[in-house]
Design an enzyme around this catalytic site. Structure first.
Site, short mmCIF file in Angstrom:
data_model
loop_
_atom_site.label_atom_id
_atom_site.label_comp_id
_atom_site.label_asym_id
_atom_site.label_seq_id
_atom_site.Cartn_x
_atom_site.Cartn_y
_atom_site.Cartn_z
N ASP A 24 97.26 80.94 -20.00
CA ASP A 24 97.48 81.20 -21.42
C ASP A 24 98.58 82.21 -21.71
OD1 ASP A 24 95.70 79.44 -22.55
OD2 ASP A 24 94.01 80.83 -22.45
N HIS A 60 90.67 85.52 -14.40
CA HIS A 60 90.16 84.15 -14.36
C HIS A 60 88.81 84.12 -13.67
CE1 HIS A 60 89.94 79.81 -13.80
NE2 HIS A 60 90.78 79.79 -14.82
N HIS A 81 88.27 81.82 -23.64
CA HIS A 81 88.68 80.53 -23.07
C HIS A 81 90.02 80.15 -23.72
CE1 HIS A 81 88.33 76.72 -21.13
NE2 HIS A 81 87.33 76.16 -21.81
N ARG A 127 93.63 68.90 -23.31
CA ARG A 127 92.35 68.94 -22.56
C ARG A 127 91.44 67.79 -22.93
NH1 ARG A 127 90.09 73.02 -19.53
NH2 ARG A 127 92.27 73.27 -18.88
N ARG A 169 69.66 69.88 -17.53
CA ARG A 169 68.60 70.68 -18.13
C ARG A 169 68.15 71.71 -17.10
NH1 ARG A 169 64.76 74.08 -18.97
NH2 ARG A 169 63.34 73.66 -20.70
N HIS A 226 90.56 70.98 -15.77
CA HIS A 226 90.25 72.19 -15.00
C HIS A 226 88.79 72.26 -14.57
CE1 HIS A 226 91.43 76.46 -13.93
NE2 HIS A 226 92.46 75.73 -13.58
N LYS A 229 89.58 94.34 -23.19
CA LYS A 229 89.96 93.10 -22.49
C LYS A 229 91.39 92.74 -22.87
CE LYS A 229 86.85 90.93 -19.93
NZ LYS A 229 85.60 90.31 -20.27
N ILE A 230 92.21 92.41 -21.91
CA ILE A 230 93.59 92.03 -22.21
C ILE A 230 93.66 90.51 -22.11
CG2 ILE A 230 96.02 92.43 -21.66
CD1 ILE A 230 94.36 95.00 -22.38
N MET A 231 93.86 89.89 -23.25
CA MET A 231 93.76 88.42 -23.30
C MET A 231 94.95 87.76 -22.59
SD MET A 231 90.95 88.08 -24.45
CE MET A 231 89.68 88.87 -25.41
N GLY A 232 94.61 86.70 -21.83
CA GLY A 232 95.66 86.02 -21.06
C GLY A 232 95.70 86.51 -19.62
N ARG A 248 99.18 77.61 -12.63
CA ARG A 248 99.86 77.12 -13.83
C ARG A 248 100.81 78.17 -14.38
NH1 ARG A 248 94.21 75.74 -16.66
NH2 ARG A 248 93.91 77.83 -15.84
C1 ACO Z 1 92.69 78.54 -19.97
C2 ACO Z 1 91.65 79.57 -19.85
O1 ACO Z 1 90.62 79.46 -20.45
S1 ACO Z 1 91.97 80.86 -18.83
C3 ACO Z 1 90.94 82.18 -19.39
C4 ACO Z 1 91.46 82.69 -20.71
N1 ACO Z 1 90.72 83.90 -21.12
C5 ACO Z 1 91.31 85.12 -21.14
O2 ACO Z 1 92.47 85.28 -20.84
C6 ACO Z 1 90.44 86.24 -21.63
C7 ACO Z 1 90.61 87.50 -20.79
N2 ACO Z 1 89.99 87.34 -19.50
C8 ACO Z 1 88.65 87.48 -19.35
O3 ACO Z 1 87.91 87.84 -20.28
C9 ACO Z 1 88.07 87.20 -17.98
O4 ACO Z 1 89.02 87.45 -16.98
C10 ACO Z 1 87.56 85.75 -17.86
C11 ACO Z 1 86.62 85.40 -19.05
C12 ACO Z 1 88.72 84.75 -17.87
C13 ACO Z 1 86.82 85.60 -16.55
O5 ACO Z 1 85.69 86.39 -16.63
P1 ACO Z 1 84.88 86.86 -15.34
O6 ACO Z 1 84.81 85.75 -14.37
O7 ACO Z 1 83.60 87.43 -15.82
O8 ACO Z 1 85.84 87.98 -14.78
P2 ACO Z 1 85.72 88.81 -13.44
O9 ACO Z 1 84.37 88.69 -12.84
O10 ACO Z 1 86.89 88.44 -12.61
O11 ACO Z 1 85.93 90.30 -13.97
C14 ACO Z 1 86.03 91.33 -13.03
C15 ACO Z 1 86.32 92.63 -13.72
O12 ACO Z 1 87.62 92.58 -14.29
C16 ACO Z 1 87.57 92.85 -15.66
N3 ACO Z 1 88.48 91.97 -16.35
C17 ACO Z 1 88.57 90.65 -16.17
N4 ACO Z 1 89.50 90.16 -16.98
C18 ACO Z 1 90.01 91.20 -17.66
C19 ACO Z 1 90.99 91.31 -18.66
N5 ACO Z 1 91.63 90.24 -19.10
N6 ACO Z 1 91.28 92.53 -19.15
C20 ACO Z 1 90.65 93.59 -18.71
N7 ACO Z 1 89.68 93.56 -17.76
C21 ACO Z 1 89.37 92.36 -17.27
C22 ACO Z 1 86.16 92.54 -16.07
O13 ACO Z 1 85.78 93.24 -17.25
C23 ACO Z 1 85.39 92.97 -14.87
O14 ACO Z 1 85.28 94.38 -14.89
P3 ACO Z 1 83.89 95.09 -14.50
O15 ACO Z 1 83.61 94.63 -13.09
O16 ACO Z 1 84.22 96.53 -14.65
O17 ACO Z 1 82.91 94.57 -15.50
O1 OAA Z 2 88.55 77.18 -15.62
C1 OAA Z 2 88.30 78.03 -16.50
O2 OAA Z 2 87.29 78.77 -16.47
C2 OAA Z 2 89.21 78.24 -17.62
C3 OAA Z 2 90.54 77.58 -17.46
O3 OAA Z 2 91.43 78.11 -16.82
C4 OAA Z 2 90.74 76.28 -18.06
O4 OAA Z 2 89.80 75.69 -18.60
O5 OAA Z 2 91.89 75.78 -18.01
#
Ligand code: ACO
Ligand code: OAA
Length: 375
Positions: free
Chosen positions: A312, A261, A222, A337, A356, A187, A255-258, A270
């Site tokens: 996720d 992005h 993540h 990964r 750096r 990714h 934050k709602i996990m999953g 995916r």
């Molecule tokens: C395979 C992977 O790694 S995929 C990612 C897995 N991680 C998760 O599912 C964790 C939940 N999601 C998140 O925390 C985020 O969406 C991330 C870390 C994936 C991306 O973060 P960012 O790029 O900073 O998100 P983005 O800029 O799109 O956020 C915009 C707004 O939506 C909100 N938001 C984004 N994701 C979520 C969420 N899952 N639940 C609630 N609010 C959310 C942010 O808090 C932000 O609000 P604000 O403007 O009031 O501060």
């Molecule tokens: O690209 C990202 O930030 C997170 C992600 O979806 C991954 O690593 O699969």
């Protein structure tokens, strides 16, 4: 089709931090490609080992190359005795991602990468043996058994399920594991891959790069999100209960996990793939709660926040329906990964300059040092 997100602000968002020929994420035309192939086509028609070969060796293998590659990986599955002994000493309540990180690091002391010419062989070894690191520790500390770390399973996904459950997995489960490993393989410059590249840029060894990447993947923002998503969905007995609680969580700005992005704007390509397989597994086990709860959360998140499930979210229910303990969800991500991480390490090494960047200083102005007796 996912549009490119408007990127700005902190977290290095929107800044090009290097070049890659390995994947594209969130570009017009296809949401996610590995070396030019749409991930949905790979998930529909390829084996994970083919995708690993594509990422690590540059092209899809021929049938003969794939057979040779899978045969070689099969011979590399067993753990060194010293690693088994270390795994037995790690407590049952340790986080399995810490077990993976430690397992990788210990292997680096037992079978070190002495020159970069060994990078592919060392990666193949990690690819073959990571399922056993997780399962040997899990089965020893949770069930008191020392498992055989080899199996005659044809695939890495099947091998993992066999070691975990101690029996031959069903064809459907092997298929879903295969798809899952493909979806998670690569990714672009996500946090864990970038970690691996930063480490590689100092000309460090492969095990250090992978160990560091595992540490980055562990966090709930993540890779850890698949476990956190499971913990959320299994709290609810019905879609109605899930929606009521979710609305309160959103009100509290939880934050709602999953969901959401850093790059994709409207959907994660995916998701549709793993969601389909999760539904098929739900039907197989006769589930009437977890899948409907997941769908209710999915629908509410879109209605309330225009946030979509990422890779996720439906992985959580899919893994659960295959009898995989929640704590092993993120370690499976590692087994997949690893291919992307290693391919990025090779790419970084092939055209290296130490990574750096600079920082904007926000501290106090320069001041005069006062000796301790005068403070
Ligand atoms: C395979 C992977 O790694 S995929 C990612 C897995 N991680 C998760 O599912 C964790 C939940 N999601 C998140 O925390 C985020 O969406 C991330 C870390 C994936 C991306 O973060 P960012 O790029 O900073 O998100 P983005 O800029 O799109 O956020 C915009 C707004 O939506 C909100 N938001 C984004 N994701 C979520 C969420 N899952 N639940 C609630 N609010 C959310 C942010 O808090 C932000 O609000 P604000 O403007 O009031 O501060
Ligand atoms: O690209 C990202 O930030 C997170 C992600 O979806 C991954 O690593 O699969």
């Amino acid at each position: 089709m996912a549009e490119a997100k408007v990127l700005s602000g902190a977290g290095l968002r929107g800044q090009v931090a290097g070049q890659t020929a390995l994947s594209t994420v969130g570009q017009a035309g296809a949401g996610l490609t590995y070396r030019g192939y749409d991930v949905r086509d790979l998930a529909a028609g390829a084996e994970f080992e083919e995708v690993a070969y594509l990422l690590l060796y540059g092209d899809l293998p021929s049938a003969a190359q794939l057979a040779e590659y899978k045969g070689r990986l099969k011979t590399l599955r067993d753990l060194p005795q010293a690693l088994k002994e270390v795994l037995e000493r790690i407590p049952a309540d340790a986080h399995p991602m810490d077990v993976m990180r430690t397992g990788c690091s210990v292997l680096g002391t037992l079978e070190p990468e002495l020159t970069f010419e060994q990078q592919r062989d060392k990666t193949d070894r990690l690819l073959a043996l990571f399922p056993a690191v997780m399962c040997y520790w899990y089965r020893f500390t949770h069930h008191g058994v020392r498992i055989d770390c080899t199996s005659d399973e044809d695939t890495i996904g099947g091998h993992f399920l066999h070691l975990l459950h101690g029996k031959k997995p069903s064809e459907l489960h092997v298929k879903v594991m295969n798809v899952s490993l493909i979806l998670y393989a690569e990714h672009e410059f996500n946090a864990s891959t970038f970690t691996a590249r930063v480490c590689a840029s100092t000309l460090s060894d492969l095990y250090s790069c992978i160990t560091a990447a595992i540490g980055s993947l562990r966090g709930p923002l993540h890779g850890g999100a698949n476990e956190a998503a499971m913990e959320l969905i299994e709290r609810f007995q019905s879609p109605q209960e899930a929606v009521a609680e979710l609305l309160q969580m959103l009100e509290r700005k939880d934050k709602i996990m999953g969901f959401g992005h850093a790059i994709y704007k409207e959907s994660d390509p995916r998701n549709e793939v793993i969601k389909g397989w999760s539904k098929q597994l739900a039907d197989e086990v006769g589930d009437t709660v977890l899948y409907p709860v997941s769908e209710a959360i999915d629908k509410t998140m879109w209605e309330q926040k225009k946030l979509f499930p990422n890779a996720d979210f439906y992985h959580a229910s899919a893994y659960h329906f295959m009898g995989i303990p929640t704590k092993l969800f993120t370690p499976i991500f590692v087994c997949s990964r690893l291919t992307g991480w290693a391919a990025h390490v090779f790419e970084q090494r092939a055209n290296n300059r130490i990574i750096r960047p600079s920082a904007e200083y926000t501290g106090v102005e320069q001041r005069k040092f006062v000796p301790i007796e005068q403070r």
